[in-house]
Design a protein around this motif. Structure first.
Motif, PDB file in Angstrom:
ATOM      1  N   PRO A  26       0.837  -1.202   0.000  1.00  0.00           N
ATOM      2  CA  PRO A  26       0.000   0.000   0.000  1.00  0.00           C
ATOM      3  C   PRO A  26       0.871   1.251   0.000  1.00  0.00           C
ATOM      4  O   PRO A  26       1.921   1.259   0.650  1.00  0.00           O
ATOM      5  N   GLY A  27       0.443   2.283  -0.719  1.00  0.00           N
ATOM      6  CA  GLY A  27       1.206   3.518  -0.716  1.00  0.00           C
ATOM      7  C   GLY A  27       1.384   4.087  -2.098  1.00  0.00           C
ATOM      8  O   GLY A  27       0.902   3.541  -3.084  1.00  0.00           O
ATOM      9  N   ILE A  28       2.090   5.205  -2.151  1.00  0.00           N
ATOM     10  CA  ILE A  28       2.275   5.910  -3.410  1.00  0.00           C
ATOM     11  C   ILE A  28       3.722   6.361  -3.577  1.00  0.00           C
ATOM     12  O   ILE A  28       4.456   6.511  -2.605  1.00  0.00           O
ATOM     13  N   ASP A  29       4.091   6.546  -4.856  1.00  0.00           N
ATOM     14  CA  ASP A  29       5.369   7.191  -5.159  1.00  0.00           C
ATOM     15  C   ASP A  29       5.045   8.559  -5.724  1.00  0.00           C
ATOM     16  O   ASP A  29       4.204   8.683  -6.618  1.00  0.00           O
ATOM     17  N   ILE A  30       5.692   9.564  -5.184  1.00  0.00           N
ATOM     18  CA  ILE A  30       5.425  10.926  -5.639  1.00  0.00           C
ATOM     19  C   ILE A  30       6.685  11.459  -6.306  1.00  0.00           C
ATOM     20  O   ILE A  30       7.765  11.462  -5.701  1.00  0.00           O
ATOM     21  N   TYR A  31       6.531  11.866  -7.560  1.00  0.00           N
ATOM     22  CA  TYR A  31       7.683  12.370  -8.297  1.00  0.00           C
ATOM     23  C   TYR A  31       7.484  13.851  -8.578  1.00  0.00           C
ATOM     24  O   TYR A  31       6.498  14.238  -9.201  1.00  0.00           O
ATOM     25  N   VAL A  32       8.425  14.659  -8.110  1.00  0.00           N
ATOM     26  CA  VAL A  32       8.357  16.096  -8.407  1.00  0.00           C
ATOM     27  C   VAL A  32       9.482  16.398  -9.387  1.00  0.00           C
ATOM     28  O   VAL A  32      10.662  16.129  -9.110  1.00  0.00           O
ATOM     29  N   ARG A  33       9.097  16.927 -10.539  1.00  0.00           N
ATOM     30  CA  ARG A  33      10.040  17.215 -11.607  1.00  0.00           C
ATOM     31  C   ARG A  33      11.083  18.266 -11.181  1.00  0.00           C
ATOM     32  O   ARG A  33      10.762  19.157 -10.371  1.00  0.00           O
ATOM     33  N   ALA A  34      12.262  18.193 -11.726  1.00  0.00           N
ATOM     34  CA  ALA A  34      13.302  19.192 -11.441  1.00  0.00           C
ATOM     35  C   ALA A  34      12.760  20.588 -11.754  1.00  0.00           C
ATOM     36  O   ALA A  34      11.941  20.747 -12.663  1.00  0.00           O
ATOM     37  N   ARG A  81       9.388   8.199   2.956  1.00  0.00           N
ATOM     38  CA  ARG A  81      10.811   8.379   2.627  1.00  0.00           C
ATOM     39  C   ARG A  81      10.944   9.549   1.661  1.00  0.00           C
ATOM     40  O   ARG A  81      10.173   9.661   0.702  1.00  0.00           O
ATOM     41  N   PHE A  82      11.917  10.393   1.932  1.00  0.00           N
ATOM     42  CA  PHE A  82      12.143  11.574   1.090  1.00  0.00           C
ATOM     43  C   PHE A  82      13.535  11.501   0.476  1.00  0.00           C
ATOM     44  O   PHE A  82      14.506  11.279   1.197  1.00  0.00           O
ATOM     45  N   PHE A  83      13.595  11.697  -0.839  1.00  0.00           N
ATOM     46  CA  PHE A  83      14.897  11.754  -1.500  1.00  0.00           C
ATOM     47  C   PHE A  83      14.982  13.090  -2.217  1.00  0.00           C
ATOM     48  O   PHE A  83      14.271  13.307  -3.202  1.00  0.00           O
ATOM     49  N   LEU A  84      15.784  13.982  -1.693  1.00  0.00           N
ATOM     50  CA  LEU A  84      15.891  15.311  -2.295  1.00  0.00           C
ATOM     51  C   LEU A  84      17.177  15.392  -3.100  1.00  0.00           C
ATOM     52  O   LEU A  84      18.269  15.158  -2.574  1.00  0.00           O
ATOM     53  N   GLU A  85      17.019  15.750  -4.375  1.00  0.00           N
ATOM     54  CA  GLU A  85      18.203  15.925  -5.204  1.00  0.00           C
ATOM     55  C   GLU A  85      18.834  17.284  -4.948  1.00  0.00           C
ATOM     56  O   GLU A  85      18.284  18.120  -4.230  1.00  0.00           O
ATOM     57  N   GLU A  86      19.957  17.493  -5.597  1.00  0.00           N
ATOM     58  CA  GLU A  86      20.749  18.699  -5.385  1.00  0.00           C
ATOM     59  C   GLU A  86      19.892  19.972  -5.445  1.00  0.00           C
ATOM     60  O   GLU A  86      19.101  20.162  -6.362  1.00  0.00           O
ATOM     61  N   GLY A  87      20.034  20.806  -4.433  1.00  0.00           N
ATOM     62  CA  GLY A  87      19.388  22.123  -4.446  1.00  0.00           C
ATOM     63  C   GLY A  87      17.880  22.107  -4.249  1.00  0.00           C
ATOM     64  O   GLY A  87      17.238  23.163  -4.292  1.00  0.00           O
ATOM     65  N   SER A 106     -14.021   2.596  13.008  1.00  0.00           N
ATOM     66  CA  SER A 106     -13.288   2.059  14.151  1.00  0.00           C
ATOM     67  C   SER A 106     -12.597   0.753  13.743  1.00  0.00           C
ATOM     68  O   SER A 106     -13.126  -0.010  12.938  1.00  0.00           O
ATOM     69  N   GLY A 107     -11.408   0.518  14.274  1.00  0.00           N
ATOM     70  CA  GLY A 107     -10.757  -0.770  14.062  1.00  0.00           C
ATOM     71  C   GLY A 107      -9.908  -0.879  12.810  1.00  0.00           C
ATOM     72  O   GLY A 107      -9.380  -1.942  12.514  1.00  0.00           O
ATOM     73  N   VAL A 108      -9.741   0.222  12.070  1.00  0.00           N
ATOM     74  CA  VAL A 108      -8.892   0.172  10.878  1.00  0.00           C
ATOM     75  C   VAL A 108      -7.434   0.121  11.311  1.00  0.00           C
ATOM     76  O   VAL A 108      -7.008   0.860  12.192  1.00  0.00           O
ATOM     77  N   SER A 109      -6.676  -0.794  10.717  1.00  0.00           N
ATOM     78  CA  SER A 109      -5.242  -0.813  10.976  1.00  0.00           C
ATOM     79  C   SER A 109      -4.545  -0.709   9.624  1.00  0.00           C
ATOM     80  O   SER A 109      -4.702  -1.570   8.772  1.00  0.00           O
ATOM     81  N   ASP A 110      -3.825   0.368   9.440  1.00  0.00           N
ATOM     82  CA  ASP A 110      -3.363   0.710   8.103  1.00  0.00           C
ATOM     83  C   ASP A 110      -1.894   1.116   8.133  1.00  0.00           C
ATOM     84  O   ASP A 110      -1.508   1.993   8.899  1.00  0.00           O
ATOM     85  N   THR A 111      -1.080   0.465   7.331  1.00  0.00           N
ATOM     86  CA  THR A 111       0.307   0.893   7.184  1.00  0.00           C
ATOM     87  C   THR A 111       0.505   1.273   5.730  1.00  0.00           C
ATOM     88  O   THR A 111       0.150   0.515   4.829  1.00  0.00           O
ATOM     89  N   VAL A 112       1.030   2.464   5.504  1.00  0.00           N
ATOM     90  CA  VAL A 112       1.138   2.948   4.140  1.00  0.00           C
ATOM     91  C   VAL A 112       2.565   3.461   3.890  1.00  0.00           C
ATOM     92  O   VAL A 112       3.164   4.095   4.754  1.00  0.00           O
ATOM     93  N   TYR A 113       3.084   3.108   2.699  1.00  0.00           N
ATOM     94  CA  TYR A 113       4.464   3.466   2.361  1.00  0.00           C
ATOM     95  C   TYR A 113       4.453   4.536   1.277  1.00  0.00           C
ATOM     96  O   TYR A 113       4.010   4.272   0.157  1.00  0.00           O
ATOM     97  N   ASN A 114       4.893   5.729   1.599  1.00  0.00           N
ATOM     98  CA  ASN A 114       4.917   6.798   0.606  1.00  0.00           C
ATOM     99  C   ASN A 114       6.357   7.260   0.382  1.00  0.00           C
ATOM    100  O   ASN A 114       7.058   7.577   1.334  1.00  0.00           O
ATOM    101  N   ASP A 115       6.754   7.267  -0.893  1.00  0.00           N
ATOM    102  CA  ASP A 115       8.112   7.731  -1.216  1.00  0.00           C
ATOM    103  C   ASP A 115       8.037   8.999  -2.045  1.00  0.00           C
ATOM    104  O   ASP A 115       7.233   9.099  -2.974  1.00  0.00           O
ATOM    105  N   PHE A 116       8.867   9.944  -1.693  1.00  0.00           N
ATOM    106  CA  PHE A 116       8.876  11.238  -2.380  1.00  0.00           C
ATOM    107  C   PHE A 116      10.221  11.417  -3.085  1.00  0.00           C
ATOM    108  O   PHE A 116      11.262  11.377  -2.423  1.00  0.00           O
ATOM    109  N   TYR A 117      10.158  11.608  -4.391  1.00  0.00           N
ATOM    110  CA  TYR A 117      11.390  11.855  -5.143  1.00  0.00           C
ATOM    111  C   TYR A 117      11.335  13.298  -5.630  1.00  0.00           C
ATOM    112  O   TYR A 117      10.494  13.644  -6.463  1.00  0.00           O
ATOM    113  N   ILE A 118      12.206  14.127  -5.080  1.00  0.00           N
ATOM    114  CA  ILE A 118      12.134  15.557  -5.379  1.00  0.00           C
ATOM    115  C   ILE A 118      13.321  15.921  -6.287  1.00  0.00           C
ATOM    116  O   ILE A 118      14.482  15.817  -5.881  1.00  0.00           O
ATOM    117  N   GLY A 119      12.998  16.371  -7.489  1.00  0.00           N
ATOM    118  CA  GLY A 119      14.023  16.649  -8.489  1.00  0.00           C
ATOM    119  C   GLY A 119      14.868  17.876  -8.158  1.00  0.00           C
ATOM    120  O   GLY A 119      14.527  18.697  -7.308  1.00  0.00           O
TER     121      GLY A 119
END
Ligand SMILES: Nc1ncnc2c1ncn2[C@@H]1O[C@H](COP(=O)(O)OP(=O)(O)OP(=O)(O)O)[C@@H](O)[C@H]1O
Ligand SMILES: [Mg+2]
Lengths: 233, 310
Positions: free
Chosen positions: B54-62, B119-125, B78-91
């Motif tokens: 479950p989760g999304i990948d988010i891509y932000v263009r340079a 998870r956040f991955f920030l590129e140069e600048g 009530s009673g929802v148990s949710d683990t979500v994986y979101n990755d952010f790739y920032i150009g």
């Protein structure tokens, strides 16, 4: 308007105020002076309700307020500017002015309050009232917050302390303006001859009791002569 | 753009966690009761569902500038148990504001659990402002539990400001944040937590200042009231010429308990690391001052806490 009768106060087994009797009439400008440690700030705190007397009564506008809380007295029309302003974390100058005037002030109105104490609103309104402000800045903000309340009785505890010369001249003007504008009484605790000289009456405290009350025009020299510490700036 | 209807409870949760009444234009992903229900992308920002979990990948263009990304989560069952994986790739050189947040309304008697693993991955600048608010409400006895994990990797000269707020109503939270900083990058974390009742809040920060000229500033302001407990653990490793400052400031009330465990490790002679911690009840003179302005003791206290957490 304010009457203190037979006020006694002690702390840590030491008697700090001794049988104080004092009347502050409506529209009067009273200066309280006396040596360091003579009990001036303590007396102001007793009037504001920050300290409770061991015995004696306080009446304000004909009502017995001896057992009233600080906020009850504040809302009845008493204000107090601290000798040492209190600092906060996260509360801004504009928050303090809004709380003091019990409404959200427009930037213009807030600016007016601050310019009275010689501060530029744009530089200060959003600053936090914390120890990053200088002593003199804190003191001026304290004075502005008290003036913003515009109550019948205002007590300033050494407002001149830490304030530079230009602002000091202004301060005298502020007191005079306040008198005409709110038609209230002002009590200023001070060691400053200039402030003493514009007072209707000077109350001289010494070792916890009222040594004498000097009406305007009567020789100040004698008072000042006896109390060398009165010359301290 | 598909249309999505939100009920009153959901709208008010969105208001609490993101200051928005519903879906707003721009990049958006809404997750409701453990399922993705709405996604919108823009020419510069793409959002793709993950295939393996479950989760999304988010891509932000340079070079993307002045865009917002909203990824709120609301849970009303009530009673929802949710683990979500979101990755952010920032150009490279992109500059965006990311609004995350989770609001739980639990009227039932079973626990509701949400873990956002970000998870956040920030590129140069690149520059990111990441705003995350957690909020819980509801009449039920079921717990509202949030255990977020945040991992940040900053490239050369990248900067990230992370503002996390736990407003109220979260029964238990264990927040784990880890960051690795490259050359000249900087990370500013401001955390605000208010706990009440029997709540528990723990924060664990690990920051590795690997890059030359990297810096981090962690500020935690918290208020622990009633029987709540908080723990703040920060570990900062200075592995190069760098600067690190951790400040933990807490107000305790009633039976509130706070412990602060600083650990600063310098592995380089040119690392400069500072840790400050202050815990205590509201200063009496602050209450007195506000009372002289006409506030009751209770009003004064509320004003002081509001200001502190503002
Ligand atoms: N809570 C207290 N406990 C013990 N002693 C106190 C307390 N409050 C005041 N005092 C003492 O009472 C005396 C009067 O203090 P106060 O602050 O009223 O003096 P002051 O006239 O305002 O002096 P200054 O000119 O230095 O401001 C001092 O000796 C002070 O140490
Ligand atoms: Mg004094």
């Amino acid at each position: 308007m304010l009457e203190l009768k037979n006020i006694n106060f002690s702390a840590d087994g030491k008697q700090i105020l001794k049988d104080i009797n004092l009347t502050i009439g409506a529209g009067k400008f009273i200066a309280i002076t006396g040596p360091n440690g003579s009990g001036k700030s303590t007396l102001a705190k007793i009037i504001m309700g920050i300290e409770k007397p061991d015995s004696g009564t306080i009446t304000f506008d004909g009502k017995d307020i001896t057992n009233a809380t600080i906020d009850e007295r504040a809302n009845a029309g008493i204000s107090f500017g601290f000798q040492q302003p209190v600092v906060f974390k996260g509360i801004t100058v504009s928050d303090i002015l809004n709380l003091a005037s019990k409404k959200t002030l427009s930037r213009d109105d807030a600016c007016e309050h601050l310019s009275m104490v010689g501060l530029c609103a744009n530089d200060y309104l959003d600053r936090e009232v914390n120890s990053s402000l200088s002593g003199g800045e804190l003191k001026r903000i304290e004075i502005a917050s008290v003036i913003a309340r515009g109550t019948k009785l205002t007590i300033f505890d050494e407002p001149e302390a830490g304030i530079d010369l230009w602002s000091f001249k202004n301060l005298i003007k502020v007191f005079n303006d306040m008198r005409t504008r709110i038609d209230g009484s002002i009590v200023v605790i001070s060691h400053q001859e200039r402030i003493l000289s514009i007072a209707d009456e000077i109350v001289l405290l010494s070792d916890g009791h009222v040594e004498k009350v000097v009406p305007q025009g009567e020789s100040l020299g004698a008072v000042l002569g006896e109390q060398a510490s009165c010359r301290k700036l | 753009m598909e249309k999505i209807d939100l009920n009153k409870v959901e709208s008010s949760l969105l208001m609490s966690i993101a200051d928005i009444p519903g879906i707003t234009p721009g990049a958006f992903s809404l997750r409701k009761n453990g399922k993705p229900v709405y996604v919108n992308t823009t020419p510069n920002i793409n959002i793709l569902p993950k295939k393996d979990k479950p989760g999304i990948d988010i891509y932000v263009r340079a070079d993307t500038k002045d865009e917002d990304v909203h990824i709120p989560v609301v849970i009303t069952e009530s009673g929802v148990s949710d683990t979500v994986y979101n990755d952010f790739y920032i150009g490279k050189n992109a500059d965006v504001v990311i609004n995350a947040g989770c609001g739980i309304h639990n009227d039932g008697c079973t626990d509701t659990h949400h873990n956002g693993i970000h998870r956040f991955f920030l590129e140069e600048g690149a520059h990111v402002v990441y705003i995350e608010k957690h909020y819980g409400e509801g009449e039920g006895t079921g717990k509202r539990i949030l255990d977020p994990v945040t991992e940040v990797t900053l490239g050369k000269g990248a900067t990230m400001e992370m503002q996390t707020t736990q407003i109220k109503g979260v029964t238990s939270t264990i927040r784990t944040s880890e960051a690795v900083l490259g050359d000249d990058s900087s990370l500013v974390i401001s955390e605000k937590i208010m706990t009440h009742d029997d709540q528990l809040a723990e924060t664990h920060f690990t920051v590795n200042l690997d890059g030359k000229g990297s810096s981090c500033q962690v500020t935690s302001r918290s208020v622990a009231t009633e029987n709540s407990r908080q723990k703040f653990v920060s570990k900062v490793f200075g592995n190069n010429e760098c600067f690190g400052h951790v400040e933990c400031d807490a107000i305790i009330k009633d039976n509130g308990k706070v412990s602060s465990c600083p650990e600063v490790t310098s592995n380089c002679i040119d690392a400069m690391l500072i840790h400050e911690a202050a815990i205590g009840k509201i200063a009496g003179e602050q209450i007195t001052k506000l009372m002289t302005l006409g506030l009751t003791a209770e009003e004064a206290e509320a004003e002081i806490i509001n200001g502190f957490l503002k």
